[in-house]
Write a protein that holds these residues in place. Sequence first.
Motif, PDB file in Angstrom:
ATOM      1  N   LYS A   1      -7.705  -1.916  -8.736  1.00  0.00           N
ATOM      2  CA  LYS A   1      -8.283  -0.660  -9.191  1.00  0.00           C
ATOM      3  C   LYS A   1      -8.009   0.487  -8.230  1.00  0.00           C
ATOM      4  O   LYS A   1      -7.585   1.575  -8.649  1.00  0.00           O
ATOM      5  N   ASN A   2      -8.252   0.276  -6.957  1.00  0.00           N
ATOM      6  CA  ASN A   2      -8.161   1.360  -5.978  1.00  0.00           C
ATOM      7  C   ASN A   2      -6.763   1.546  -5.404  1.00  0.00           C
ATOM      8  O   ASN A   2      -6.378   2.672  -5.069  1.00  0.00           O
ATOM      9  N   TYR A   3      -6.025   0.447  -5.280  1.00  0.00           N
ATOM     10  CA  TYR A   3      -4.698   0.515  -4.655  1.00  0.00           C
ATOM     11  C   TYR A   3      -3.676  -0.206  -5.540  1.00  0.00           C
ATOM     12  O   TYR A   3      -3.069  -1.201  -5.130  1.00  0.00           O
ATOM     13  N   PRO A   4      -3.463   0.277  -6.765  1.00  0.00           N
ATOM     14  CA  PRO A   4      -2.643  -0.450  -7.739  1.00  0.00           C
ATOM     15  C   PRO A   4      -1.185  -0.620  -7.327  1.00  0.00           C
ATOM     16  O   PRO A   4      -0.563  -1.616  -7.701  1.00  0.00           O
ATOM     17  N   TYR A   5      -0.647   0.318  -6.574  1.00  0.00           N
ATOM     18  CA  TYR A   5       0.768   0.214  -6.216  1.00  0.00           C
ATOM     19  C   TYR A   5       0.993  -0.881  -5.167  1.00  0.00           C
ATOM     20  O   TYR A   5       2.016  -1.562  -5.179  1.00  0.00           O
ATOM     21  N   ILE A   6       0.045  -1.058  -4.274  1.00  0.00           N
ATOM     22  CA  ILE A   6       0.125  -2.176  -3.333  1.00  0.00           C
ATOM     23  C   ILE A   6       0.014  -3.489  -4.097  1.00  0.00           C
ATOM     24  O   ILE A   6       0.778  -4.435  -3.859  1.00  0.00           O
ATOM     25  N   ALA A   7      -0.937  -3.547  -5.032  1.00  0.00           N
ATOM     26  CA  ALA A   7      -1.140  -4.770  -5.813  1.00  0.00           C
ATOM     27  C   ALA A   7       0.115  -5.138  -6.599  1.00  0.00           C
ATOM     28  O   ALA A   7       0.481  -6.318  -6.688  1.00  0.00           O
ATOM     29  N   LYS A   8       0.806  -4.144  -7.157  1.00  0.00           N
ATOM     30  CA  LYS A   8       1.966  -4.408  -7.997  1.00  0.00           C
ATOM     31  C   LYS A   8       3.197  -4.802  -7.186  1.00  0.00           C
ATOM     32  O   LYS A   8       4.052  -5.552  -7.667  1.00  0.00           O
ATOM     33  N   ILE A   9       3.311  -4.317  -5.949  1.00  0.00           N
ATOM     34  CA  ILE A   9       4.545  -4.535  -5.183  1.00  0.00           C
ATOM     35  C   ILE A   9       4.508  -5.815  -4.358  1.00  0.00           C
ATOM     36  O   ILE A   9       5.527  -6.203  -3.760  1.00  0.00           O
ATOM     37  N   LEU A  10       3.403  -6.517  -4.318  1.00  0.00           N
ATOM     38  CA  LEU A  10       3.271  -7.699  -3.456  1.00  0.00           C
ATOM     39  C   LEU A  10       4.347  -8.744  -3.715  1.00  0.00           C
ATOM     40  O   LEU A  10       4.806  -9.415  -2.778  1.00  0.00           O
ATOM     41  N   LYS A  11       4.770  -8.891  -4.968  1.00  0.00           N
ATOM     42  CA  LYS A  11       5.795  -9.881  -5.292  1.00  0.00           C
ATOM     43  C   LYS A  11       7.211  -9.323  -5.107  1.00  0.00           C
ATOM     44  O   LYS A  11       8.187 -10.045  -5.311  1.00  0.00           O
ATOM     45  N   GLY A  12       7.313  -8.078  -4.692  1.00  0.00           N
ATOM     46  CA  GLY A  12       8.633  -7.474  -4.531  1.00  0.00           C
ATOM     47  C   GLY A  12       8.991  -7.155  -3.101  1.00  0.00           C
ATOM     48  O   GLY A  12       9.914  -6.368  -2.847  1.00  0.00           O
ATOM     49  N   LEU A  13       8.284  -7.761  -2.139  1.00  0.00           N
ATOM     50  CA  LEU A  13       8.562  -7.450  -0.733  1.00  0.00           C
ATOM     51  C   LEU A  13       8.629  -8.713   0.113  1.00  0.00           C
ATOM     52  O   LEU A  13       8.194  -9.794  -0.298  1.00  0.00           O
ATOM     53  N   GLU A  14       9.172  -8.553   1.293  1.00  0.00           N
ATOM     54  CA  GLU A  14       9.125  -9.575   2.333  1.00  0.00           C
ATOM     55  C   GLU A  14       8.577  -8.915   3.587  1.00  0.00           C
ATOM     56  O   GLU A  14       8.872  -7.752   3.861  1.00  0.00           O
ATOM     57  N   GLU A  15       7.783  -9.651   4.343  1.00  0.00           N
ATOM     58  CA  GLU A  15       7.215  -9.080   5.556  1.00  0.00           C
ATOM     59  C   GLU A  15       7.166 -10.113   6.672  1.00  0.00           C
ATOM     60  O   GLU A  15       7.037 -11.312   6.433  1.00  0.00           O
ATOM     61  N   PHE A  16       7.270  -9.609   7.896  1.00  0.00           N
ATOM     62  CA  PHE A  16       7.225 -10.483   9.068  1.00  0.00           C
ATOM     63  C   PHE A  16       6.986  -9.629  10.299  1.00  0.00           C
ATOM     64  O   PHE A  16       7.427  -8.490  10.386  1.00  0.00           O
TER      65      PHE A  16
END
Length: 318
Positions: A241-256
């Motif tokens: 609800k509050n941060y939809p773009y973060i929620a949507k991009i989680l499967k499209g990134l890699e982090e380390f």
Amino acid sequence: MYKVPTWRESWQTVAAEEALQRREVAAWDPETELQADSGVVLHRVQEAEEDLLISDFWSSALDAINRRLTKHLEQLKSPMGTLSNVLGNLHLDSSNESNMAPGSIPGENLVTRPCHLKCVCYDIGNFATCIIARNQRSFLLLFLEKCQIPRSHCWVYDPLFSQLEIAVLNTLGVIVLSENDGGKRSICGEPTIFYMLHCGTALYNNLLWSNWSADALSKMVIIGNSFKGLEERLLARVLQKNYPYIAKILKGLEEFFPQTSQFTDIFNDTSIHWFPVQKLDQFLMDIWAFQEEPDYQDCEGLEIIRNEKMTATDQNLL
């Protein structure tokens, strides 16, 4: 026996005191004092850089950045090689920042004409007085040097910067933005690294919204709070609800990011995020069609200082 001073003697005493006060006022020059204080802060920043350079954390972090940025640049069809060789072959040149047109083909830009790798830094903190912020600032300066990014290609902003800190940053050669854009900054088609340690979640969400396309995200790297950590800490409904773009991009990134025993209070929960084209291409078109501007009216605990205006001058700087 006490002698009462004459009116002439009293006048001479007052005149002497006034002359002394005028000399003291003249001797106190705010600009001179600012320069002296700037020298002290610059020395402290240099000391922090030296401490970082000899730490195990810096070598581990540099190796992690090397690996992730090399992969990122490979997907933009840049030359192969180590980080310094890869970035060195980008022919960074601050004389002309308009060579890369928005929406152009990434590989073509990097191979056939100069590429201007940028860095944008948000909310680094009051590094003149805070040792944590000073270490974060020192890391940024070392990062720019190792990646061969000219300081004139680095834009910084923090609404809490003092005049002293702005003066120091100007001396260091980075560009200090005067207006708060709330993270709503488009990369305008140019590969950009965002350095945003311990920023409010809304700032990351705004940044994603401003660059919400597979093409733009594939050109971005974000060094900041772990998105996976945000997913773990926030309820799913709150994140969506509050941060939809973060929620949507989680499967499209890699982090380390390397975890070491050093500087854990400074770089905790920090990750390097990049967006592989292969993952972004798997998203349905409906995801990219969602372009609603973030609105945090009902968001509790918002950790961002908002400003609705951004000057044309700051727009042109980028």
